[in-house]
Design a protein around this motif. Structure first.
Motif, PDB file in Angstrom:
ATOM      1  N   PRO A 127       0.829  -1.211   0.000  1.00 50.25           N
ATOM      2  CA  PRO A 127       0.000   0.000   0.000  1.00 50.25           C
ATOM      3  C   PRO A 127       0.862   1.260   0.000  1.00 50.25           C
ATOM      4  O   PRO A 127       1.916   1.314   0.649  1.00 50.25           O
ATOM      5  N   LEU A 128       0.410   2.250  -0.743  1.00 50.30           N
ATOM      6  CA  LEU A 128       1.216   3.443  -1.011  1.00 50.30           C
ATOM      7  C   LEU A 128       1.755   4.076   0.270  1.00 50.30           C
ATOM      8  O   LEU A 128       2.955   4.363   0.382  1.00 50.30           O
ATOM      9  N   ARG A 129       0.891   4.279   1.239  1.00 45.47           N
ATOM     10  CA  ARG A 129       1.340   4.939   2.468  1.00 45.47           C
ATOM     11  C   ARG A 129       2.302   4.053   3.263  1.00 45.47           C
ATOM     12  O   ARG A 129       3.224   4.561   3.906  1.00 45.47           O
ATOM     13  N   ASP A 130       2.118   2.747   3.205  1.00 43.30           N
ATOM     14  CA  ASP A 130       3.042   1.855   3.888  1.00 43.30           C
ATOM     15  C   ASP A 130       4.416   1.892   3.223  1.00 43.30           C
ATOM     16  O   ASP A 130       5.456   1.925   3.901  1.00 43.30           O
ATOM     17  N   PHE A 131       4.416   1.865   1.895  1.00 46.23           N
ATOM     18  CA  PHE A 131       5.676   1.889   1.165  1.00 46.23           C
ATOM     19  C   PHE A 131       6.454   3.164   1.473  1.00 46.23           C
ATOM     20  O   PHE A 131       7.646   3.120   1.816  1.00 46.23           O
ATOM     21  N   TYR A 132       5.777   4.302   1.368  1.00 44.08           N
ATOM     22  CA  TYR A 132       6.467   5.569   1.610  1.00 44.08           C
ATOM     23  C   TYR A 132       6.804   5.756   3.084  1.00 44.08           C
ATOM     24  O   TYR A 132       7.858   6.315   3.421  1.00 44.08           O
ATOM     25  N   GLY A 133       5.932   5.298   3.959  1.00 42.05           N
ATOM     26  CA  GLY A 133       6.235   5.382   5.378  1.00 42.05           C
ATOM     27  C   GLY A 133       7.520   4.658   5.721  1.00 42.05           C
ATOM     28  O   GLY A 133       8.340   5.135   6.515  1.00 42.05           O
ATOM     29  N   GLY A 184       9.709   9.812   1.914  1.00 46.44           N
ATOM     30  CA  GLY A 184       9.005   8.959   2.860  1.00 46.44           C
ATOM     31  C   GLY A 184       8.468   9.734   4.040  1.00 46.44           C
ATOM     32  O   GLY A 184       7.311   9.543   4.456  1.00 46.44           O
ATOM     33  N   LYS A 185       9.274  10.621   4.588  1.00 48.01           N
ATOM     34  CA  LYS A 185       8.825  11.412   5.733  1.00 48.01           C
ATOM     35  C   LYS A 185       7.702  12.364   5.337  1.00 48.01           C
ATOM     36  O   LYS A 185       6.816  12.652   6.152  1.00 48.01           O
ATOM     37  N   ALA A 186       7.728  12.829   4.097  1.00 46.73           N
ATOM     38  CA  ALA A 186       6.650  13.700   3.622  1.00 46.73           C
ATOM     39  C   ALA A 186       5.314  12.982   3.672  1.00 46.73           C
ATOM     40  O   ALA A 186       4.276  13.576   4.002  1.00 46.73           O
ATOM     41  N   SER A 187       5.321  11.684   3.343  1.00 46.83           N
ATOM     42  CA  SER A 187       4.066  10.929   3.335  1.00 46.83           C
ATOM     43  C   SER A 187       3.444  10.849   4.724  1.00 46.83           C
ATOM     44  O   SER A 187       2.227  10.690   4.855  1.00 46.83           O
ATOM     45  N   LEU A 188       4.261  10.968   5.748  1.00 52.36           N
ATOM     46  CA  LEU A 188       3.756  10.892   7.122  1.00 52.36           C
ATOM     47  C   LEU A 188       3.144  12.211   7.575  1.00 52.36           C
ATOM     48  O   LEU A 188       2.397  12.238   8.564  1.00 52.36           O
TER      49      LEU A 188
END
Length: 305
Positions: A127-133, A184-188
């Motif tokens: 999942p997109l948010r998991d990957f970027y996280g 990645g941090k941006a996604s959080l």
């Protein structure tokens, strides 16, 4: 726009415990029962894995090692010709094996002393948010399967060659690794799906399919280009645009074709100043403002109610 799920073949675990990977109709291995079974086995290993445990070790076949060898040897001279010097220096520092498929723990062992990154196993789509996280904690979710042997220089989906030769070499550069971690941090920080997609699209046109000028020539640094034999022959002939966040975050593209539009940084310093700073500061409001700017400039149509 980035659409989650387009890149990877869906994976299903059946009631009897078997794992099925659903390949697209245009996949070279679509009608190869042995390949389908093998894909299911490798995906199943990742599905059964729990974080904190050792990364699944895949007992690669000689056929799979041969695919890795073929692609590694074919890509090497193209890298020397087309890749940016920052990528080449990172590749030479990482020293990935060329004669056998590396295990993901082997990639981690080589990467961590350079930039602190590690690899973990994924069956396919994360999942997109998991990957970027995970990128925000310097962790890269990687598939472990290889493309079909009938077309070793082509894959319609990211395999371990893309994940490791493309991204692994890139992540061995401290400067590229910092930009990826910032994405990645941006996604959080963002809450809306629109902002998340905007981040993913800027990432697509930079860390996946980015090019930049070096000594008067256009060089590639994007993992999607540098893991693709064919894309490296084509990217210099595409339409090159200057870095433009509003355009990068809203431009429609087809993941199944060579990218007809690429965004070219003037230098690595500019890439860090524009894309790196964007990832370090973007939030829901600033992403929405950039999308509104794209609408005002006619780069994208306004969303319908």
């Amino acid at each position: 726009m980035f659409e989650e799920g387009q890149l990877y073949s869906p994976v299903t675990r059946h009631e009897d415990g078997t794992v099925e990977v659903h390949l697209s109709d245009n996949h070279p291995g679509r009608n190869d029962e042995h390949y389908l079974q093998r894909r299911g086995e490798i995906a199943g290993a990742a599905l059964s894995w729990t974080r904190g445990e050792p990364i699944p070790v895949i007992d690669y076949t000689e056929t799979e090692h041969e695919i890795w060898r073929t692609v590694s040897h074919q890509l090497a001279p193209k890298h020397e010709k087309y890749a940016h010097s920052e990528y080449l220096a990172a590749k030479h520092a990482l020293r990935l094996p060329t004669e056998h498929v590396p295990q993901l723990h082997e990639v981690t062992e080589r990467l961590q002393p350079l930039t602190g990154w590690s690899y973990i196993a994924a069956p396919g789509l994360v999942p997109l948010r998991d990957f970027y996280g995970d990128l925000g904690s310097r962790t890269f979710n990687s598939t472990q399967y290889l493309r079909h042997g009938s077309e070793p220089l082509y894959t319609p989906e990211p395999d371990i060659i893309h994940e490791v030769i493309g991204h692994g070499n890139q992540l061995a550069s401290p400067r590229f690794a910092r930009i990826t971690e910032a994405a990645g941090k941006a996604s959080l920080r963002v809450e809306t799906d629109d902002a998340m997609k905007f981040i993913a699209d800027v990432f697509w046109f930079s860390m996946e399919f980015g090019v930049m000028r070096e000594h008067g020539e256009v060089k590639a640094y994007g993992a999607g280009i540098l893991s693709s034999y064919g894309e490296m022959d084509e990217f210099a002939h595409m339409e090159l645009r200057a870095l433009d966040l509003a355009d990068m975050g809203t431009l429609n593209y087809d993941i199944t074709q060579y990218q007809p539009v690429l965004f070219c940084a003037a230098s690595l310093d500019q890439l860090e100043d524009v894309v790196g700073s964007f990832f370090e500061t973007v939030d829901d409001d600033s992403a929405a403002k950039l999308r509104a700017e794209a609408v005002d400039r006619g780069l994208v149509e306004a969303a319908s109610d």
